[in-house]
Design an enzyme around this catalytic site. Structure first.
Site, PDB file in Angstrom:
ATOM      1  N   ASN A   1       0.856  -1.194   0.000  1.00 42.47           N
ATOM      2  CA  ASN A   1       0.000   0.000   0.000  1.00 42.47           C
ATOM      3  C   ASN A   1       0.887   1.238   0.000  1.00 42.47           C
ATOM      4  O   ASN A   1       2.051   1.190   0.407  1.00 42.47           O
ATOM      5  CB  ASN A   1      -0.868  -0.002   1.264  1.00 42.47           C
ATOM      6  CG  ASN A   1      -1.807   1.182   1.334  1.00 42.47           C
ATOM      7  OD1 ASN A   1      -2.438   1.548   0.336  1.00 42.47           O
ATOM      8  ND2 ASN A   1      -1.903   1.806   2.502  1.00 42.47           N
TER       9      ASN A   1
ATOM     10  N   HIS B   1       0.888   5.162   1.542  1.00 48.18           N
ATOM     11  CA  HIS B   1       0.196   5.974   2.543  1.00 48.18           C
ATOM     12  C   HIS B   1       0.801   7.380   2.545  1.00 48.18           C
ATOM     13  O   HIS B   1       2.032   7.519   2.536  1.00 48.18           O
ATOM     14  CB  HIS B   1       0.328   5.328   3.925  1.00 48.18           C
ATOM     15  CG  HIS B   1      -0.373   6.096   4.991  1.00 48.18           C
ATOM     16  ND1 HIS B   1      -1.746   6.067   5.143  1.00 48.18           N
ATOM     17  CD2 HIS B   1       0.092   6.958   5.920  1.00 48.18           C
ATOM     18  CE1 HIS B   1      -2.085   6.868   6.141  1.00 48.18           C
ATOM     19  NE2 HIS B   1      -0.987   7.423   6.631  1.00 48.18           N
TER      20      HIS B   1
ATOM     21  N   SER C   1       4.843   6.852   2.294  1.00 46.09           N
ATOM     22  CA  SER C   1       5.477   5.568   2.618  1.00 46.09           C
ATOM     23  C   SER C   1       4.826   4.461   1.793  1.00 46.09           C
ATOM     24  O   SER C   1       3.607   4.430   1.658  1.00 46.09           O
ATOM     25  CB  SER C   1       5.262   5.210   4.098  1.00 46.09           C
ATOM     26  OG  SER C   1       5.645   6.259   4.955  1.00 46.09           O
TER      27      SER C   1
ATOM     28  N   ASP D   1      -2.273   0.577   8.487  1.00 45.34           N
ATOM     29  CA  ASP D   1      -1.105   1.432   8.224  1.00 45.34           C
ATOM     30  C   ASP D   1       0.087   1.105   9.131  1.00 45.34           C
ATOM     31  O   ASP D   1       0.868   1.989   9.492  1.00 45.34           O
ATOM     32  CB  ASP D   1      -1.476   2.923   8.377  1.00 45.34           C
ATOM     33  CG  ASP D   1      -2.554   3.353   7.390  1.00 45.34           C
ATOM     34  OD1 ASP D   1      -2.620   2.758   6.306  1.00 45.34           O
ATOM     35  OD2 ASP D   1      -3.328   4.271   7.713  1.00 45.34           O
TER      36      ASP D   1
HETATM   37  C1  GRF Z   1      -2.807   8.628  -2.396  1.00 45.42           C
HETATM   38  O1  GRF Z   1      -2.538   9.879  -1.839  1.00 45.42           O
HETATM   39  C2  GRF Z   1      -2.359   7.528  -1.474  1.00 45.42           C
HETATM   40  O2  GRF Z   1      -1.312   7.910  -0.642  1.00 45.42           O
HETATM   41  C3  GRF Z   1      -3.580   7.241  -0.664  1.00 45.42           C
HETATM   42  O3  GRF Z   1      -4.667   7.456  -1.521  1.00 45.42           O
HETATM   43  C4  GRF Z   1      -4.301   8.373  -2.543  1.00 45.42           C
HETATM   44  C5  GRF Z   1      -4.650   7.778  -3.858  1.00 45.42           C
HETATM   45  O4  GRF Z   1      -4.544   8.683  -4.909  1.00 45.42           O
HETATM   46  N1  GRF Z   1      -3.526   5.899  -0.142  1.00 45.42           N
HETATM   47  P1  GRF Z   1      -4.740   8.223  -6.400  1.00 45.42           P
HETATM   48  O5  GRF Z   1      -6.114   7.575  -6.519  1.00 45.42           O
HETATM   49  O6  GRF Z   1      -3.643   7.250  -6.739  1.00 45.42           O
HETATM   50  O7  GRF Z   1      -4.652   9.477  -7.216  1.00 45.42           O
END
Ligand code: GRF
Length: 210
Positions: free
Chosen positions: A102, A104, A131, A140
Site C-alpha cells: 500500500n 500511505h 510511505s 497502516d
Molecule cells: C494517495 O494519496 C495515497 O497515498 C492514498 O490514496 C491516494 C490515492 O490517490 N492511499 P490516487 O487515486 O492514486 O490518485
C-alpha cells in the site's frame, strides 16, 4: 491493482511499465466504486478493469472473499493498493502476506489513518512525505519498504502539501514496485530486506532531491 478513486498512482505505474522502467505488467485493476476515474485509465491502456461493489455484499468477509477470488483469477505476484478505501479483513491480508502493498500519504509511523496533510500542519511538523509498506492486519502498520520526504513550508496548506506529496508518490511507488519485481526487496520474518540486508523501520529513503 486495487483502487477506489482517481488512480494517479495507477497512472504512474502504467507510465513506468510503458516506459520500460518496471520488470512487470499490470494484469488487472479492480475498484469497489464504479465511478472511480482510475478504471478508465486502465481501459485506455488495455488493462482489464473490473468493479466489485462492496455494497452488494452482506458483510466485509463476504466482500473480501469475492475480492480474493477475483484477484486470484489473475494469479498476480503482487497485489498493489493505491487509494483503495476499504479496510481489509485479516483473512484477506494473511492470504496475500508478503505480496500485498500500500502507499500511505505520511512518513509512517507518523499519521496513520486519514487527513494526514492537515494533521501534519496541526502538529507543526517540518517534514512530511509518503510511505510504501507491506500490508499487515493492523491499519497502516505493516513493514515499510521505502519513504520519500517533502519539506513543510510556512505558506503550505493541506492542498499544497497534498500536491507535493503526490508528486513524490508517483516516483516512490514505481521505484518500490520495481524493487519487489526484481526480488531486491522482500518481507522476511525479521522485517523488510534490501539485497539481503535488513532495512531500518523507515525502509529505504527514496526522496527525490530535484
Ligand atoms: C494517495 O494519496 C495515497 O497515498 C492514498 O490514496 C491516494 C490515492 O490517490 N492511499 P490516487 O487515486 O492514486 O490518485
Amino acid at each position: 491493482m486495487l483502487i477506489s478513486g482517481n488512480g494517479s498512482n495507477l497512472q504512474a505505474l502504467i507510465d513506468a511499465v510503458e516506459a520500460g522502467r518496471l520488470d512487470g505488467a499490470i494484469c488487472a485493476v479492480i475498484s469497489n466504486r464504479a465511478e472511480a476515474p482510475g478504471l478508465q485509465r486502465a481501459r485506455d491502456h488495455g488493462i482489464p478493469a473490473q468493479v466489485l461493489d462492496h455494497r452488494e455484499f452482506a458483510s466485509r468477509e463476504r466482500f473480501d472473499a469475492a475480492l480474493l477470488e477475483a484477484i486470484e483469477h489473475y494469479r498476480p505476484d503482487l497485489v498493489i493498493l493505491a487509494g483503495f478505501m476499504r479496510i481489509l479483513s485479516d483473512h484477506f491480508v494473511n492470504h496475500f502476506s508478503g505480496r500485498l502493498i500500500n502507499i500511505h500519504p505520511s512518513l509512517l509511523p507518523r499519521h496513520k489513518g486519514l487527513n494526514t496533510h492537515q494533521r501534519v500542519l496541526d502538529a507543526g511538523d517540518h517534514e512530511h512525505g509518503c510511505s510504501v509498506h507491506f500490508v499487515s492486519c493492523e491499519l497502516d502498520s505493516g513493514a515499510v519498504i521505502g519513504q520519500a520526504r517533502v519539506p513543510v513550508c510556512a505558506d503550505d496548506d493541506a492542498t499544497t502539501l497534498a500536491a507535493k506529496v503526490q508528486r513524490q508518490e508517483h516516483r516512490l511507488y514505481p521505484a518500490c514496485v520495481q524493487l519487489l519485481c526484481t526480488g531486491q526487496v522482500r518481507l522476511t520474518d525479521r522485517g523488510v530486506t534490501y539485497q539481503g540486508q535488513l532495512l531500518p523501520p523507515t525502509g529505504l529513503d527514496l526522496t527525490d532531491s530535484h
